[in-house]
Design an enzyme around this catalytic site. Structure first.
Site, PDB file in Angstrom:
ATOM      1  CG  HIS A 130      -2.001  -1.037   1.173  1.00 43.65           C
ATOM      2  ND1 HIS A 130      -2.853  -1.224   0.100  1.00 43.65           N
ATOM      3  CD2 HIS A 130      -2.320  -2.009   2.074  1.00 43.65           C
ATOM      4  CE1 HIS A 130      -3.665  -2.246   0.359  1.00 43.65           C
ATOM      5  NE2 HIS A 130      -3.353  -2.743   1.539  1.00 43.65           N
ATOM      6  CG  ASP A 167      -2.978  -8.353   0.678  1.00 47.25           C
ATOM      7  OD1 ASP A 167      -2.241  -8.668   1.627  1.00 47.25           O
ATOM      8  OD2 ASP A 167      -4.007  -7.646   0.802  1.00 47.25           O
TER       9      ASP A 167
END
Ligand SMILES: [Zn+2]
Length: 312
Positions: A130, A167
């Protein structure tokens, strides 16, 4: 040839409060399961070096890196936290952990491209996918995998790297960094709509996103990512495959709402290994991202590592 397992003690000292799901126990759960499954015999442990400023600024803006360094608490109390957002904090060990987590990916790339191991798994935290060029978030500070990939491009001169991010959350940071980079083919699957809310409308030609609804099970997951990714990755003929290995899509993980099983992570890892065998002497570098249900995480990583080692 056995697998390189790369970590650093600081990755266990980074803690964001007593009840934060991205906790040191995640690494203990992985360690325990690798020992219990007998796989310890098949791995060689390495201590990750710290990534340098030069290595970090290949993918992050210099002023962003400076901001993270400046934000780190200077005291010695591991319970004193500096919050960057509602999810992401630093204690007095975090900066060191983040530098070594990124350095793990660098070492992994060096070990694999020098043929000392065909594959490497970075058991590190904080996770990375992220973290964008100038943004932290979602427990991530530096984009570990991207730092490793940029090292492979800049120092080893690779021209084609395939990245698979399974993910349950969209790898928005990695996409921010590599969107439009023709030397990278970026494949990300994720629950949508869901945190961080991005990825469903990406148009970059080197990005293959697979947004999937809540309650996606193994059969639907395999069908969707198999159709979207495998032929494209095969045609791309990667010289290195890299994995953002997040296991928070597991049925037992309440961070999100996928119904995947350990075997589904094993299946995808095997498919990636097969592609690596065909195109790049089985060279695979995998970096831990999410996965918060400790038992499921340990079992999933053991299966993932087994398939990375695997005789295919
Ligand atoms: Zn995640």
């Amino acid at each position: 040839m056995n697998l390189a397992l790369i970590s650093h003690p600081s990755c266990q000292a980074h803690r964001m409060g007593a009840h934060h799901p991205e906790c040191p126990e995640r690494l203990y759960a992985i360690q325990d399961r690798l020992v219990a499954s007998g796989m310890e015999m098949l791995v060689t442990h390495y201590d990750a070096p710290a990534a340098t400023i030069e290595q970090l600024t290949r993918v992050h803006d210099a002023d962003y890196v400076q901001r993270i360094f400046a934000a780190a608490p200077t005291g010695t109390d591991p319970l004193a936290l500096v919050w960057l957002d509602g999810d992401t904090a630093l204690n007095c060990h975090t900066l060191e952990a983040a530098q070594h987590a990124a350095g793990a990916a660098i070492l992994a790339v060096d070990l694999v491209l020098s043929d000392r191991h065909h594959a490497a798994f970075c058991a590190v935290r904080p996770p990375g996918h992220h973290a964008g060029r100038r943004t932290s978030g979602g427990f991530c500070l530096f984009n570990n995998l991207a730092v490793g990939a940029a090292h492979a491009l800049a120092v080893h001169g690779l021209e084609r790297i395939g990245i698979v991010d399974f993910d349950v959350h969209h790898g928005d940071g990695t996409e921010d960094i590599f969107s439009g980079e023709a030397r990278v083919l970026l494949c990300s699957s994720f629950q949508h709509p869901f945190y961080p809310g991005t990825g469903a409308d990406s148009t970059a030609p080197n990005v293959i996103n697979v947004p999937l609804p809540r309650l996606t099970d193994g059969a639907a997951f395999r069908a969707a990512v198999g159709a979207a990714w495998l032929a494209r990755l095969d045609a791309f003929a990667p010289q290195l495959l890299m994995i953002s290995a997040g296991f928070d899509g597991h049925l037992e993980d309440d961070m999100a709402h996928f119904n995947l099983h350990t075997a589904d992570f094993g299946w995808l890892t095997r498919e990636i290994h097969l592609l690596a065998r065909k195109h790049c002497q089985e060279r695979v570098v995998s970096c831990l991202e999410g996965g918060y249900a400790l038992s499921a995480l340990g079992r999933s990583v053991a299966t993932h590592v087994d398939e990375l080692i695997g005789q295919v």
